[in-house]
Design an enzyme around this catalytic site. Sequence first.
Site: not given
Length: 136
Positions: A31-32, A87, A94, A100, A102
Amino acid sequence: MDSNCIFCKIINKEIPSKVVYEDSDFLAMLDIAPATKGHVLIVPKEHAETLSDLSDDKASKILVLAKKIIVAMQKVHNFTDYNIIQNNGRIAGQSVNHFHLHLIPRYSVDEVGLWVPHEDDPSVTEELAAKVRNLV
């Protein structure tokens, strides 16, 4: 694919990412904006906005993949506890309209909070449980 979707662009290699796993169905990347060190996102290559939109085939495969990635992450980052979060919709948090998952390693000093528990009314929760049972 959705040409306006950032995850579709990452899947198509139009935007770089730190890939930790990829196969014909999924791409998993760091994750960025991680909640903790090692936070990974698993993204299906099939564009679907929410879990409700995801094909049953992909939905059934993603948790097995999450387990595989978590086991590898535990060896690299030396953690035992973790959250798996998904989410659906803006109100639920979201931020990208592409399903996606996490994978968030948890460390004793990370101070990441998830939600504040609220007290339930047992009569309301039993009624809701019964309604859902009748539909499943």
